[in-house]
Design an enzyme around this catalytic site. Sequence first.
Site, PDB file in Angstrom:
ATOM      1  N   LYS A  25       0.840  -1.199   0.000  1.00  0.00           N
ATOM      2  CA  LYS A  25       0.000   0.000   0.000  1.00  0.00           C
ATOM      3  C   LYS A  25       0.876   1.249   0.000  1.00  0.00           C
ATOM      4  CE  LYS A  25      -0.372  -0.063   5.036  1.00  0.00           C
ATOM      5  NZ  LYS A  25      -1.259  -0.074   6.207  1.00  0.00           N
TER       6      LYS A  25
ATOM      7  N   TYR B  60      16.971  30.383   6.435  1.00  0.00           N
ATOM      8  CA  TYR B  60      15.828  31.171   6.879  1.00  0.00           C
ATOM      9  C   TYR B  60      15.819  31.331   8.395  1.00  0.00           C
ATOM     10  CZ  TYR B  60      13.662  30.849   2.255  1.00  0.00           C
ATOM     11  OH  TYR B  60      13.392  30.955   0.912  1.00  0.00           O
TER      12      TYR B  60
END
Length: 358
Positions: A35, A255
């Site tokens: 899956k 940042y």
Amino acid sequence: MKPFPRAEISSSALQNNLAVLRQQASRSQVMAVVKANGYGHGLLNVANCLHTADGFGLARLEEALELRAGGVKARLLLLEGFFRSTDLPLLVAHDIDTVVHHESQIEMLEQATLSKPVTVWLKVDSGMHRLGVTPEQFAQVYARLTACDNVAKPIHLMTHFACADEPENHYTQVQMQTFNQLTADLPGFRTLANSAGALYWPKSQGDWIRPGIALYGVSPVTGDCGANHGLIPAMNLVSRLIAVRDHKAGQPVGYGCYWTAKQDTRLGVVAIGYGDGYPRNAPEGTPVWVNGRRVPIVGRVSMDMLTVDLGADATDLVGDEALLWGAALPVEEVAEHIGTIAYELVTKLTPRVAVCLA
């Protein structure tokens, strides 16, 4: 030219891991769980590499249909079951098994007009309390399914463990006892064991095991490593340095100026970021493998890039490869640094990451 970033998938590692699990559960058939796009490794890639598996477990009907379209002939099982009555003819047409865990599914089966019966695995809620019929409901539900002409006989039986990845937790034993007492002497297959069950709870192995994360070379247990069980990482997540810079003590990077160098050093910028699925919350010190050594992430992970401290004497060059996780740097180790689980890391890679068989 090789794409960057890329997830290199090792077919030999996948095959090794299947062999290890077969050895661990020599009396069980293997339902390989593929899956979530084969846990991020590529659905068809994995199914083709694991073509000797006895069956494949999936979460969604669309995944099963993709495998059938790709030529996969093995048993397929929808682990969440079907969601709509219109799914039922597709299950019949493509010979797909389904889990049944809820009253609404039983009603749809009873009301459907089908060309042949559907193979059903009745899920028992033995203690996880997510999906499944309760022990109190079991006898009535089993009788209804037995009486339903749209359900193939025998009905198969399954449950799922809540705490099997905690080897010292007695709750798994409680779940096994609950399931075994309810289903004693009934016909059909039984399946209890996920990866942790197969590796740590041999009495849970049953007729089928349903390994997921272990097939990809990863241990399901926090603090453990797949290599401890003979498993080999199937994914190498690779990018490269796109800049190498001299960096002065006292200068920040990234940042928010989140990190400041304490001494002169050399920084490398790696072409991967949260836009590729690498977690933005990876803290300072999370390791990256460059030229045979671990180097720490510094500053914040940005959308397309992250920065590593290569060290003052580094000789690394632009274009050198950087391994984010894989054979030399276990994904379990990276996950522990970040405060998550390996399952999340490998399944959250975005389509910008090329997935290719190595």
